[in-house]
Motif scaffolding. Structure first.
Motif, PDB file in Angstrom:
ATOM      1  N   ASP A 158      11.873  41.644  55.661  1.00  0.00           N
ATOM      2  CA  ASP A 158      11.934  42.762  56.591  1.00  0.00           C
ATOM      3  C   ASP A 158      13.310  43.398  56.597  1.00  0.00           C
ATOM      4  O   ASP A 158      13.797  43.819  57.641  1.00  0.00           O
ATOM      5  CB  ASP A 158      11.569  42.301  58.000  1.00  0.00           C
ATOM      6  N   PRO A 189      12.852  42.478  50.121  1.00  0.00           N
ATOM      7  CA  PRO A 189      13.168  43.049  51.429  1.00  0.00           C
ATOM      8  C   PRO A 189      11.941  43.620  52.138  1.00  0.00           C
ATOM      9  O   PRO A 189      11.855  43.590  53.353  1.00  0.00           O
ATOM     10  CB  PRO A 189      14.142  44.187  51.107  1.00  0.00           C
ATOM     11  N   ASP A 190      10.994  44.149  51.373  1.00  0.00           N
ATOM     12  CA  ASP A 190       9.845  44.799  52.002  1.00  0.00           C
ATOM     13  C   ASP A 190       8.720  44.991  51.002  1.00  0.00           C
ATOM     14  O   ASP A 190       8.773  45.862  50.148  1.00  0.00           O
ATOM     15  CB  ASP A 190      10.273  46.150  52.569  1.00  0.00           C
ATOM     16  N   ILE A 191       7.705  44.179  51.150  1.00  0.00           N
ATOM     17  CA  ILE A 191       6.597  44.212  50.199  1.00  0.00           C
ATOM     18  C   ILE A 191       5.909  45.568  50.171  1.00  0.00           C
ATOM     19  O   ILE A 191       5.459  46.026  49.124  1.00  0.00           O
ATOM     20  CB  ILE A 191       5.524  43.169  50.596  1.00  0.00           C
TER      21      ILE A 191
END
Lengths: 342, 342
Positions: free
Chosen positions: B110, B79-81
């Motif tokens: 994102d 979902p979000d590095i």
DNA sequence: CTGAAAGCGCTAACAT
DNA sequence: ATGTTAGCGCTTTCAG
């Protein structure tokens, strides 16, 4: 938990020939309809695309790569994905690269230069281009790799390979001026990894600006560029009787603050601390950290854009030098030194 | 800056046929010497390998993939590095996958479920398998994707797709017992994203255990699972007159603490705060955060191992349930509630 | 505008 | 033990 309705078994993937057969045309026409729609008669095109849709056809990338001689993927190599400085870099690069319809291979070197070389070499053959973030490998190796595939180097200046590097000068100048204005005259620089380009640049900038402001600079370290690296740094800075500490990066600065708190030294009353990078957490600590901010997103975007333009053979769109300048973000870890400690 | 010695221009990459010609054998022999050394006579083998070395031959991956029907790469979708919870996950998966000689494609959604589906679909055709980290997509989509390529889901339980999920029970029970022992009787849970499996599980666990300990639980939110999400959460928790806050995750907890500090509410004297995840910075704040720790590395390793064993068609080596249990890490944000605030 | 055919580089039967 | 051949799925001349 999601429900468990049955789903059709995976069957053999549909090829361009199946689409062709089903649409009553040849494979070439399908290929053209997909890649050069203007080359095929509207009626046929429509029929083909409808069939593609219906069959759920997705071109085989390997076959496409083989025929085209390009892979539509890029590689990114970073020293440490979990490092809060590199994570946002990876995120931004991924986003940019994706926008340009490239997939992104990611590899982590664990901060080891030889792993770095190995990974870059391995990747060079399966990507159309490579971004090396803060590479530690010698320039010679860099060139070897650049000879095999287009390469962009980020966070390091290179004469032989296209690179996007930061200008540490402005931020450091501001930091030194700031600390000088507060009245500090003897400060410490806590060095990062010896081999790193960033450390050399930062040290050079601090040395130069401290000199010109008449601040005595004690260089300590090197320390591991991590939280715990700051522990030793704090102790040694205390022993060196400085009133302000410039840390190699924010992680080290955080470690310094933690250690100072443990030793009952109040920040900024008894010791000022300046970080470097302005990673996300720098603003979340208490007190929030004064630090030299780096425009990571800009560097990441610029790196991706540069590589992409190299591949598209368009004129590289380099960012203005100004955009790559660092700047000081003053928060609450810097203050006037207490007289009795000077 | 590295020196700029001239380097030979990139020439056409060397193919297996060039090696074959140069070594005086056929392409198949070269292929065999590389892939099944035992099938070729020692003398020939040596000569071939020496030629490979001399010419710097590296097999073309696309061609290999096409012939073999496998890409030797895996995909990871998060979902979000840049989220400090996911970054270590990515790092560990990358390392494991690499050990098994796979390259890793990385994509970031994102936090958007439809981007997630889109990326997964796109990736499914260019990898041998996929790891979906904390996917938000509906179960139905999950199955669609799983039908196209082997998939492992991490941080979410699924009946239809192999998954590695955590057991929040133990950690939450310990957190509730801890807070109860300190004397808290009215607490708040600051919810995370409504659609997330993690949030549902955490909420359920807190509700159940608070009930059994006789603690009144006020559920607030949902809040964005980020630092700033904690601002609102802190205010609303204060308004709800609770003495302790269970935050959806550490980032929210950090935001809470920051806001509490701004409002002059002392932690833990006037408000206790418990985080969730035990991300790296949780131990770096002051005071250090009491939090429910998640064994991210274990989950990451297990996810990679599960996918790899699926691909190797070996018996999946699932971690013992115990290894996936959460546990409370008591630091300094929890204390005895002040009577006058109850 | 469309089809046939060749070829990208590699592997894997199948011969020898 | 090694060479020959066909083919993986796609693109791209080249004809028509």
């Amino acid at each position: 938990m999601d429900d468990a309705t049955e789903v059709p078994e995976a069957s053999r993937p549909v090829t361009i020939h199946m689409v062709a057969a089903s649409a009553g045309v040849s494979a070439s026409t399908v290929s053209r309809a997909l890649n050069f729609p203007e080359l095929v008669k509207p009626g046929t095109r429509e029929r083909v695309l409808e069939t593609v849709e219906r069959l759920g056809y997705q071109p085989n990338r390997a076959a496409r790569s083989l025929a085209l001689g390009r892979t539509a993927s890029l590689g990114l190599i970073v020293p440490d994905i979990a490092n809060p400085f590199f994570a946002p870099f990876v995120k931004v690069v991924q986003a940019r690269v994706r926008e340009a319809n490239y997939a992104l291979f990611l590899a982590d070197t664990d901060e080891d230069p030889s792993t770095e070389v190995e990974l870059a070499l391995a990747m060079s053959q399966q990507v159309d281009g490579l971004i090396l973030c803060s590479p530690r490998m010698p320039g010679r190796k860099l060139r070897t790799i650049a000879a095999k595939t287009p390469v962009v180097v980020a966070n390091r200046l290179s004469r032989s390979v296209p690179s996007i590097a930061l200008d540490f000068g402005p931020g450091v100048q501001q930091a030194v001026a700031h600390v000088h204005a507060l009245g500090h005259r003897r400060c410490a620089y806590l060095s990062g990894p010896g081999g790193s380009w960033s450390n050399r640049q930062r040290l050079r900038a601090f040395t130069a600006h401290c000199e010109s402001y008449g601040i005595e600079l004690v260089v300590l370290g090197p320390y591991e560029p991590v939280f715990s690296g700051g522990y030793r740094g704090a102790d040694e800075a205390l022993a060196a009787r400085v009133t302000a500490i410039f840390a190699y990066n924010d992680m080290v600065a955080l470690g310094v603050m933690s250690r100072l708190a443990d030793r009952g030294v109040r920040v900024p009353d008894e010791m000022s601390v300046v970080g470097f990078d302005d990673i996300e957490v720098a603003s979340m600590t208490s007190p929030p950290l004064t630090t030299v901010a780096i425009p990571v997103d800009t560097v990441a975007k610029a790196s991706a854009a540069l590589l992409l333009s190299l591949l598209a053979e368009t004129t590289p769109q380099r960012p203005a030098a100004q955009e790559l300048a660092t700047r000081l973000v003053i928060r609450n870890t810097t203050g006037v030194p207490k007289e009795d400690r000077i």
